[in-house]
Design an enzyme around this catalytic site. Sequence first.
Site, PDB file in Angstrom:
ATOM      1  N   CYS A 299       0.346   6.062 -12.787  1.00  0.00           N
ATOM      2  CA  CYS A 299       0.977   4.864 -13.320  1.00  0.00           C
ATOM      3  C   CYS A 299      -0.034   3.727 -13.544  1.00  0.00           C
ATOM      4  CB  CYS A 299       2.154   4.437 -12.438  1.00  0.00           C
ATOM      5  SG  CYS A 299       3.314   3.408 -13.347  1.00  0.00           S
TER       6      CYS A 299
ATOM      7  N   HIS B 198       5.170   9.036 -12.342  1.00  0.00           N
ATOM      8  CA  HIS B 198       4.825   9.271 -10.931  1.00  0.00           C
ATOM      9  C   HIS B 198       5.100  10.726 -10.556  1.00  0.00           C
ATOM     10  CE1 HIS B 198       4.286   5.013  -9.708  1.00  0.00           C
ATOM     11  NE2 HIS B 198       5.143   4.787 -10.679  1.00  0.00           N
TER      12      HIS B 198
ATOM     13  N   GLU C 218       4.317  12.256  -8.077  1.00  0.00           N
ATOM     14  CA  GLU C 218       4.563  12.405  -6.634  1.00  0.00           C
ATOM     15  C   GLU C 218       6.055  12.429  -6.309  1.00  0.00           C
ATOM     16  OE1 GLU C 218       3.219   9.800  -8.145  1.00  0.00           O
ATOM     17  OE2 GLU C 218       3.659   7.891  -7.188  1.00  0.00           O
TER      18      GLU C 218
HETATM   19  N1  GLN Z   1       2.179  -2.618 -13.111  1.00  0.00           N
HETATM   20  C1  GLN Z   1       2.260  -1.535 -14.030  1.00  0.00           C
HETATM   21  C2  GLN Z   1       3.454  -1.639 -14.976  1.00  0.00           C
HETATM   22  O1  GLN Z   1       4.372  -2.350 -14.718  1.00  0.00           O
HETATM   23  C3  GLN Z   1       2.260  -0.202 -13.288  1.00  0.00           C
HETATM   24  C4  GLN Z   1       3.493   0.011 -12.502  1.00  0.00           C
HETATM   25  C5  GLN Z   1       3.328   1.077 -11.443  1.00  0.00           C
HETATM   26  O2  GLN Z   1       2.228   1.431 -11.082  1.00  0.00           O
HETATM   27  N2  GLN Z   1       4.433   1.576 -10.935  1.00  0.00           N
HETATM   28  O3  GLN Z   1       3.481  -0.984 -15.980  1.00  0.00           O
END
Ligand code: GLN
Length: 567
Positions: free
Chosen positions: A414, A540, A542
């Site tokens: 992410c 994600h 995970e």
């Molecule tokens: N801050 C980033 C976004 O909002 C990544 C979010 C995250 O890592 N869950 O896109």
Amino acid sequence: MPGKKLLDSLSGKSDEHEFYDNTPKGYVKGKTKYIIVTGSVISGVGKGTFSSCLGNLLKLLHGLRVEPVKFDGYLNYDAGTLNPYRHGEVFVLDDGTECDLDLGTYERMLNATLSHDNYITAGKIFKTIIDKERAGKYLGRDVQFIPHVTGEIKGFLRSLAAKSKADVVLVEVGGTVGDIENSYFLEAMRELAYEEGKNNVCFINVVYILEPGSLGEQKSKAAQLGIKGLMSLGIQPDMIVCRSERPVSEKIKEKISIYSNVPVSRVINPYDFGNIHKIPIFLKETGVDREIIRLLELKNGSSAGFLEWENMTKKIDSAGETINIAITGKYTGVHDSYLSIIKALEHTVPYFNAKVDIKWIDTTSIKNKTDAEKVLDGADGVIVPGGFGTRGTEGKMECIKYTRENNIPFLGLCFGFQMALMEFARNVCGLRMASSTEIEPDTKEPVIDILPEQKRLENLGGTMRLGGKDVEIKPGTVASRLYGKTVVRERFRHRFECNPKYIDVLEKNGIVFSGKAPKHPIMQILELPDKSFFLATQFHPEFTSRPLSPNPLFRGFVEACLKGKKT
Ligand code: GLN
């Protein structure tokens, strides 16, 4: 126009009684049984762990259909606005529900995909109640904790029972007995037991047996008082789970039994194991499942899943080698803040016969190559996980640059995906000013920019791109080799994305976008084909990793780390 029912009640025509029945249509009493797990003595006593292990056993060994539910006493509507460094990881379900990390434990231990029907907060209950009250649904009644709040809670469980046709709804009441926060949840459970009848509801209270260092012996007084607290609410536990550091003595079990009206045979003691996967096996050996099946008169089926589970745990034990993984995460409370990542790494252990050792890296003080080299010394692989805001981002990019230039396996998750693109844009594509509008709103080179659909949303809660979405996998790539599919479903939680304007220049310089949203130019997996393993995802992975089916990308990453270690 108010409804007829409401008008009747306002004019005193409706028949007045004290009950509030919120049972859904089609609900058949006794069809679904309820196991209610409560906790006493300390918070964090391990209710979630115990409940998920019990659910695992009932499902994988006895083939029962189990639906877990977590009651969260917070007034937050969901976990979306909670700070993970205070509360632990925000877990995301396939339907986009942002919830407590315990839901992740349930999904993993029960090998299930859960939804908003499995998670309820006090905030959600009260919002439902206020909305209903405003819509005149309470027919002129004064809305009260009893019967309305408790009625909504019971209704929530019964709706799940009716909808899922579960054999067992397994309820974990968050918090500790005696808290104001969960008192009405407990009251609702007392009412539920009465209404559903004997053999349809059973209570399990998890307590902690203290062993103060100064005394050098186990003490059960706090546990006794905790049980007493529960009984004073009109709840008679059917089983007591004593958590402790070391195995508890028979004497302690007897004392607990005397004070709780629970036979010694139902006072069990899963002491600190260190490995959650072994607890279901312990519970089976202790006969907890058989007791519950007897108490609730459940049908005793069978399933082959548990054998597979036992074989997996044996493999974890025999793991020989250790690989060192560096994760860029803040120090405080790190374990809970990144629980699913730790678990996803653990899931690979039986496949490669290698344990994973994690080193946490605080990137705020990493300013240059030398700093990165120093902190990453000895790392067989590096993970840059999800995150928000500016803090430590330059250090994260230094770490990514170091892994890229030194061919150390890298997995970005992410925010890690976004950081990898920024680093590549700056140092390979020559876009020195490349940044993200999350970090630098006025950047000249917004390689990472807010999703167009997010620009319109102003509230913080629940406004991210959330939940499971399809990802198209490009043939002939690392992602394609690992997944072995052309479309996969993974979970998202983000507001920003790779700006489509920069796709061309990034690709020309060597980035391969191996996963994208179907029909949209939203890039979701990147890789560098000439590296041993350099892959990052906007989602994600995970969250979808399970003990018996690790996420393929984590498998690929760990495999590369091991290979790198041997060469
Ligand atoms: N801050 C980033 C976004 O909002 C990544 C979010 C995250 O890592 N869950 O896109």
